[in-house]
Design an enzyme around this catalytic site. Sequence first.
Site, PDB file in Angstrom:
ATOM      1  N   ARG A   1      17.150  99.064  33.251  1.00 32.68           N
ATOM      2  CA  ARG A   1      18.447  98.772  32.652  1.00 32.68           C
ATOM      3  C   ARG A   1      18.357  97.340  32.141  1.00 32.68           C
ATOM      4  NH1 ARG A   1      23.856 100.533  33.857  1.00 32.68           N
ATOM      5  NH2 ARG A   1      23.073 102.199  35.200  1.00 32.68           N
TER       6      ARG A   1
ATOM      7  N   LYS B   1      13.759 108.570  51.109  1.00 35.52           N
ATOM      8  CA  LYS B   1      13.097 107.317  50.747  1.00 35.52           C
ATOM      9  C   LYS B   1      12.038 106.921  51.786  1.00 35.52           C
ATOM     10  CE  LYS B   1      15.845 106.887  47.245  1.00 35.52           C
ATOM     11  NZ  LYS B   1      15.348 107.138  45.888  1.00 35.52           N
TER      12      LYS B   1
ATOM     13  N   HIS C   1       8.955 107.309  42.503  1.00 36.69           N
ATOM     14  CA  HIS C   1      10.411 107.398  42.355  1.00 36.69           C
ATOM     15  C   HIS C   1      10.708 107.955  40.958  1.00 36.69           C
ATOM     16  CE1 HIS C   1      14.467 104.997  42.643  1.00 36.69           C
ATOM     17  NE2 HIS C   1      14.595 106.212  43.121  1.00 36.69           N
TER      18      HIS C   1
ATOM     19  N   SER D   1      29.387 106.014  45.573  1.00 35.17           N
ATOM     20  CA  SER D   1      29.756 107.279  46.232  1.00 35.17           C
ATOM     21  C   SER D   1      28.799 108.371  45.750  1.00 35.17           C
ATOM     22  CB  SER D   1      31.210 107.640  45.948  1.00 35.17           C
ATOM     23  OG  SER D   1      31.482 107.590  44.566  1.00 35.17           O
ATOM     24  N   ARG D   2      28.599 109.376  46.584  1.00 36.42           N
ATOM     25  CA  ARG D   2      27.511 110.329  46.338  1.00 36.42           C
ATOM     26  C   ARG D   2      27.955 111.773  46.520  1.00 36.42           C
ATOM     27  NH1 ARG D   2      22.133 108.180  45.265  1.00 36.42           N
ATOM     28  NH2 ARG D   2      22.412 105.933  45.361  1.00 36.42           N
TER      29      ARG D   2
ATOM     30  N   ARG E   1      21.903 101.428  50.580  1.00 33.11           N
ATOM     31  CA  ARG E   1      20.658 101.055  51.255  1.00 33.11           C
ATOM     32  C   ARG E   1      20.683  99.574  51.616  1.00 33.11           C
ATOM     33  NH1 ARG E   1      17.240 100.699  47.998  1.00 33.11           N
ATOM     34  NH2 ARG E   1      18.091 101.611  46.110  1.00 33.11           N
TER      35      ARG E   1
ATOM     36  N   SER F   1      17.156 102.914  40.929  1.00 30.74           N
ATOM     37  CA  SER F   1      18.312 103.650  41.463  1.00 30.74           C
ATOM     38  C   SER F   1      19.542 103.450  40.574  1.00 30.74           C
ATOM     39  CB  SER F   1      18.639 103.117  42.857  1.00 30.74           C
ATOM     40  OG  SER F   1      17.476 103.100  43.640  1.00 30.74           O
TER      41      SER F   1
ATOM     42  N   ASP G   1      14.632 112.675  41.569  1.00 33.45           N
ATOM     43  CA  ASP G   1      14.469 111.380  42.250  1.00 33.45           C
ATOM     44  C   ASP G   1      13.031 111.070  42.679  1.00 33.45           C
ATOM     45  OD1 ASP G   1      15.782 109.003  43.225  1.00 33.45           O
ATOM     46  OD2 ASP G   1      15.512 109.748  45.256  1.00 33.45           O
TER      47      ASP G   1
ATOM     48  N   TYR H   1      24.065 105.962  56.209  1.00 35.03           N
ATOM     49  CA  TYR H   1      23.973 106.114  54.753  1.00 35.03           C
ATOM     50  C   TYR H   1      22.693 106.863  54.352  1.00 35.03           C
ATOM     51  CZ  TYR H   1      23.183 105.316  49.885  1.00 35.03           C
ATOM     52  OH  TYR H   1      22.908 105.542  48.563  1.00 35.03           O
ATOM     53  N   GLY H   2      22.811 107.733  53.358  1.00 33.24           N
ATOM     54  CA  GLY H   2      21.715 108.600  52.923  1.00 33.24           C
ATOM     55  C   GLY H   2      20.337 107.974  52.920  1.00 33.24           C
TER      56      GLY H   2
ATOM     57  N   CYS I   1      20.218 104.441  37.577  1.00 31.83           N
ATOM     58  CA  CYS I   1      19.961 104.133  36.160  1.00 31.83           C
ATOM     59  C   CYS I   1      19.818 105.413  35.331  1.00 31.83           C
ATOM     60  CB  CYS I   1      18.700 103.282  36.002  1.00 31.83           C
ATOM     61  SG  CYS I   1      18.921 101.585  36.503  1.00 31.83           S
ATOM     62  N   GLY I   2      20.314 106.541  35.850  1.00 36.81           N
ATOM     63  CA  GLY I   2      20.399 107.730  35.019  1.00 36.81           C
ATOM     64  C   GLY I   2      19.280 108.742  35.173  1.00 36.81           C
TER      65      GLY I   2
ATOM     66  N   GLY J   1      22.955 112.981  26.324  1.00 37.88           N
ATOM     67  CA  GLY J   1      22.270 114.083  25.631  1.00 37.88           C
ATOM     68  C   GLY J   1      21.429 113.607  24.459  1.00 37.88           C
TER      69      GLY J   1
HETATM   70  C1  OXD Z   1      18.363 105.593  45.461  1.00 38.05           C
HETATM   71  C2  OXD Z   1      18.718 107.003  45.715  1.00 38.05           C
HETATM   72  O1  OXD Z   1      19.010 104.688  46.022  1.00 38.05           O
HETATM   73  O2  OXD Z   1      18.077 107.880  45.128  1.00 38.05           O
HETATM   74  O3  OXD Z   1      17.415 105.369  44.698  1.00 38.05           O
HETATM   75  O4  OXD Z   1      19.639 107.280  46.515  1.00 38.05           O
HETATM   76 MN    MN Z   2      16.411 107.090  44.011  1.00 41.12          MN
END
Ligand code: OXD
Ligand code: MN
Length: 581
Positions: free
Chosen positions: A396, A207, A227, A364-365, A70, A249, A276, A198-199, A251-252, A490
């Site tokens: 984080r 977003k 989010h 990468s996604r 982004r 983004s 998300d 990009y996504g 962060c798990g 976990g």
């Molecule tokens: C982000 C995503 O960047 O979900 O937060 O792709």
């Molecule tokens: Mn996100």
Amino acid sequence: MSTTNVALRKWVQDTAALTKPDRIQWCDGGDAEYEALIQLMLGRGDLIRLNGSTYPNCYLHRSDPSDVARVEHLTFVCAPEKAEAGPNNNWMSPGEAHLQMDALFDGCMRGRTMYVIPYCMGPIDSPYARCGVEISDSPYVTVNMKLMTRMGAPALRRIEREGHFARGLHSTGELDPDRRFIMHFPHEMLIQSYGSGYGGNALLGKKCHALRLASWQASREGWLAEHMLILEIESPEGEKHYIAAAFPSACGKTNLAMLIPPESQAGWKIRTLGDDIAWLHLDGDGRLRAINPESGYFGVVPGTNPKTNRNAFDMIQRDAIFTNVALNAANEPWWEDKDKFEPVIDWRGKPWQKGNGAAAHPNSRFTVSARQNPSYSPLADDPAGVPISAIIFGGRRRELAPLVYQARDWRHGVLVGASVASETTAAAIGAVGVTRRDPMAMKPFCGINFGDYWRHWLSFGTRSSKLPQIFHVNWFRQDKDGRFLWPGFGENLRVLRWIVDRCAGRVGARETPIGFLPLAGDIDLKGLQIAPEVVNSLLSVDHASWQREMNDIAGYFAEFGAALPSELSEERQRVERELAR
Ligand code: OXD
Ligand code: MN
């Protein structure tokens, strides 16, 4: 295919007159259309077919190396008044932004096909769902929208029934970073994105619509666009709770949403509703209900393996699109921490050699339909959504923030959310690892002035007495040698269990100035190799450091001037006073 909706027909005609595509294709969202687009991209070299026996129907897309994340510095909110966008957004006047964008879009689709992509964010029959139409010249965007949203004919039918929809115009342009802008016009419910594939910049339902435009709309209509992941947790006795959690983004969120309980936690189950975005509405009983507007995942690949996220690992073995991963010798996708084998080709398509750095891009996604997730909850398709027991914020942070704490009440919870800070990640262009304020994990996504957004959050406190409890977690505490104190993944279930116990009123807590912390023994540590002093430091509140934090938050809040709700500064001052006692 065309449409009976006059406004949509006219917008498509006007856009075609401006962008001058060779053809217009109305997308029906069907499998044949998806397959034809895949074939088209394979033919052009925009996609590479991966090993068909181990990764059936999986493809690799390589982005332009300048276009892998982004671009927050090129993302604008173009409301008429600068104050509406606030200090948390880049702002441009709508008039100037339209002039710039019209010039960029002029003739940009010559030689290309213009895809008209109707989509629905949320279950197609949900009163909480909202529709949009993206016009794009990118087949990659079109197939990703099919995986990520309820796209095609049913969405178009709903648009024709309702008569309104958000508009998103996208062109990959020349992929020139100097001719790249992501513009939002909230008053027109319009997005214009140019120069990126990009996504987060190009899949406009995600977003741009479901967060930036939706947060504007939600603040006017009395709901929340956040989010957040949504998960279901079920105890061995069959008690179920729904939790929404906001983390910045990369962060798990995806890992937490798909958590697999460790062996020591037999009988517990986690099911995923979303990883998300959550849209939250008060129902007639005053409960906050959540839907996930998306129907697919656009997840960070590196680090995904059977130990960190078995569900994600399994769900991307078929029918998935990979973007910017590396390849191994068997033409399979490869990424850091996947397995012991080595890559041969890096994400740019160049031969990989040890010492060359990461083979897969750190951002990468994978794109995959949510239904492929083994822990998918069918409630993700329930038009009524699910009632939320707990909202969790997190960031984080190497230091300071304890493993978990609970806000005293809603107003304090809003302060906890507004004060989230986190180290930056590769999900956005820019320096990685720098701690910045990321309120409610919405810094890059809130389409309105944070001051107005926090006031809106606070207003829920007067609208209902059945609101969720609010918590903060930090899985990322490190010792002075950079080792993580908490095992995470976990094992985070242990913390979720404490959260649920608090919501059900089953356990007490230690009251501190920053909120309620677990009493010794209330977090189940059975089977975990963790020293008591590590647990102590994970659950300690250092008053002097927190005083500095509160001071820093005061400085951050000051940026919002008169837009800052007074309740929020009063609440901050209250915590500060208690810390000083
Ligand atoms: C982000 C995503 O960047 O979900 O937060 O792709
Ligand atoms: Mn996100």
